[in-house]
Design an enzyme around this catalytic site. Structure first.
Site, short mmCIF file in Angstrom:
data_model
loop_
_atom_site.label_atom_id
_atom_site.label_comp_id
_atom_site.label_asym_id
_atom_site.label_seq_id
_atom_site.Cartn_x
_atom_site.Cartn_y
_atom_site.Cartn_z
N HIS A 153 -6.61 23.44 15.44
CA HIS A 153 -6.39 22.49 16.54
C HIS A 153 -6.16 23.28 17.83
O HIS A 153 -5.05 23.73 18.11
CB HIS A 153 -5.17 21.61 16.25
CG HIS A 153 -5.35 20.64 15.13
ND1 HIS A 153 -6.21 19.58 15.20
CD2 HIS A 153 -4.77 20.58 13.91
CE1 HIS A 153 -6.16 18.88 14.07
NE2 HIS A 153 -5.30 19.47 13.27
N HIS A 158 -12.68 22.17 10.83
CA HIS A 158 -12.14 22.11 9.47
C HIS A 158 -13.14 22.78 8.53
O HIS A 158 -14.36 22.63 8.70
CB HIS A 158 -11.92 20.66 9.05
CG HIS A 158 -11.80 20.47 7.56
ND1 HIS A 158 -12.80 19.92 6.80
CD2 HIS A 158 -10.79 20.78 6.70
CE1 HIS A 158 -12.41 19.89 5.53
NE2 HIS A 158 -11.21 20.40 5.45
N VAL A 185 -13.46 25.45 0.94
CA VAL A 185 -14.28 25.84 -0.21
C VAL A 185 -13.36 25.88 -1.42
O VAL A 185 -12.25 26.40 -1.35
CB VAL A 185 -14.99 27.20 -0.01
CG1 VAL A 185 -16.20 27.04 0.91
CG2 VAL A 185 -14.05 28.26 0.54
N ARG A 186 -13.83 25.34 -2.54
CA ARG A 186 -12.93 25.16 -3.67
C ARG A 186 -13.68 25.23 -5.00
O ARG A 186 -14.90 25.02 -5.06
CB ARG A 186 -12.20 23.82 -3.57
CG ARG A 186 -13.14 22.64 -3.48
CD ARG A 186 -12.40 21.34 -3.14
NE ARG A 186 -13.33 20.22 -3.04
CZ ARG A 186 -13.98 19.88 -1.93
NH1 ARG A 186 -13.79 20.58 -0.83
NH2 ARG A 186 -14.82 18.85 -1.93
#
Length: 310
Positions: free
Chosen positions: A102, A112, A115-116
C-alpha cells in the site's frame, strides 16, 4: 538450498518460497529507499508457523507486508472441504508467500501477489495436491501505460506454458477479484490460478516459479514512474475511500483470508493485507468526467489491455 523437483517435492517448494520472500523484500526495500521490513516469526499451535515481514511509514510504502507461512494439521477446515469432500480426514500442509503493498502516494497503485502449494495425504490413498496464486493491481489514479505494462509482464510469464494460459488466468482474475455486493472490480486484474495439478508436479511448480519471479518485474517500474508525482489532500482522501473497497473484498470474499482464519492461522499475519488508513463516506459519488470517475468507468471494467479492445 537448491533441489531438483520430483514428484510432490514439498521441501523444494518450501525452499523456493522462502527464498522468494527474501528476494522480494530486498527488492522492495531497495526501491523504497527509506523503510525497512521488520520480521515477526510465529508458530501455529496446531502445527507450523511462518514469518511476517512488515514495512510501515517508508519513503514510498505507507504499509507493506510480505508473509511466508507453512501450516499443517490433521483436520481440514470447512472452507476447504465444502467443495472437496475427498479432503476430509487427511493430513494437510499449506505453504505460500503472500504480499500486499500500500503506497503512500495515490498515484502508485496497490499491488498484491500470492503463490501457494497445498497437499493433503493419508496412508491408503494417493496425495491430493495443487498450486495456486497470481498477482493483481489496484490503482487509484489509473494510468494506461502502467496497466499495459502490468499485463504484458503477466502475459510474458505465462507464454512458455501455452498461448491459452494468460487469457484463461487473466479472465479468472477478473472474475475472482470482483465485489459482488458493489458490482465492481477491485482493480485492473492480472493473473489468478488455483487447483493447478493437471500439468504434473514439475511443470506446475515451474509455472508457480515463473509467476512468483515476475512480480517484481511487473511492479517496480510502476513505482519508479509514479513515485515523484505530487498529490493533494483530496486525492489522498479518494485513495482512502477506494481502500475501503479493498478491505471489503478481503473480509467478505477472499478465500485465502477465510482459509487462514478457519485453520487457526495467526490473525495479525492473515490481516496484514489491510491498508493503514481507510474511509467510508455514505453514498459518495465522483464528479462526472473527473479522474476519480474515470477510474471506475474506464479502468475497472474488464478489458483486453494488450489488444486495445474493451
Amino acid at each position: 538450498m537448491n533441489r531438483t523437483p520430483t514428484a510432490t517435492d514439498v521441501a523444494a517448494v518450501k525452499d523456493y518460497l522462502m527464498a522468494l520472500q527474501d528476494r522480494i523484500c530486498a527488492a522492495l526495500q531497495a526501491a523504497d529507499g527509506g523503510g525497512c521490513f521488520v520480521e515477526d516469526s510465529w508458530e501455529r499451535p496446531g502445527g507450523g508457523g511462518g514469518r511476517s515481514r512488515i514495512m510501515e511509514q517508508g519513503a514510498v510504502l505507507e504499509k507493506g507486508g510480505v508473509g511466508f507461512s507453512h501450516v499443517f494439521g490433521d483436520g481440514m477446515p470447512p472452507s476447504a472441504t465444502a467443495h472437496r469432500p475427498e479432503l476430509a480426514g487427511r493430513h494437510f500442509q499449506a505453504m505460500g508467500v503472500s504480499l500486499v503493498m500500500h503506497p503512500d502516494n495515490p498515484h502508485i497503485p496497490t499491488s498484491h501477489a500470492n503463490v501457494r502449494f497445498f497437499i493433503a495425504e493419508k496412508a491408503d490413498a494417493d496425495p491430493v495436491w495443487w498450486f495456486g496464486g497470481g498477482f493483481d493491481l489496484t490503482p487509484y489514479y489509473a494510468n494506461e501505460a502502467d496497466c499495459v505494462h502490468w499485463h504484458r509482464v503477466a502475459r510474458d510469464a505465462c507464454a512458455p506454458f501455452g498461448d491459452d494460459v494468460y487469457p484463461r488466468y487473466k479472465a479468472w482474475c477478473d472474475e475472482y477479484f470482483f465485489l459482488k455486493h458493489r458490482n465492481e472490480a477491485r482493480g485492473i486484474g492480472g493473473l489468478f490460478f488455483d487447483d493447478l495439478n493437471e500439468w504434473g508436479f514439475e511443470r506446475s511448480f515451474a509455472f508457480l516459479r515463473a509467476i512468483g519471479d515476475a512480480y517484481i518485474e511487473a511492479y517496480l517500474p510502476i513505482i519508479e514512474r509514479r513515485r515523484h508525482l505530487s498529490w493533494t489532500a483530496e486525492q489522498k482522501a479518494f485513495q482512502e475511500y477506494r481502500r475501503g473497497r479493498y478491505v471489503e473484498f478481503n473480509l467478505v470474499w477472499d478465500r485465502g483470508t477465510l482459509f487462514g482464519l478457519q485453520t487457526g492461522g495467526r490473525t495479525e499475519s492473515i490481516l496484514m493485507s489491510l491498508p493503514p488508513t481507510v474511509r467510508w463516506g455514505y453514498n459518495w459519488q465522483a464528479a462526472p468526467g473527473s479522474p476519480e470517475a474515470r477510474l471506475v468507468d474506464e479502468f475497472l471494467p474488464p478489458r483486453d489491455w494488450l489488444g486495445g479492445s474493451h
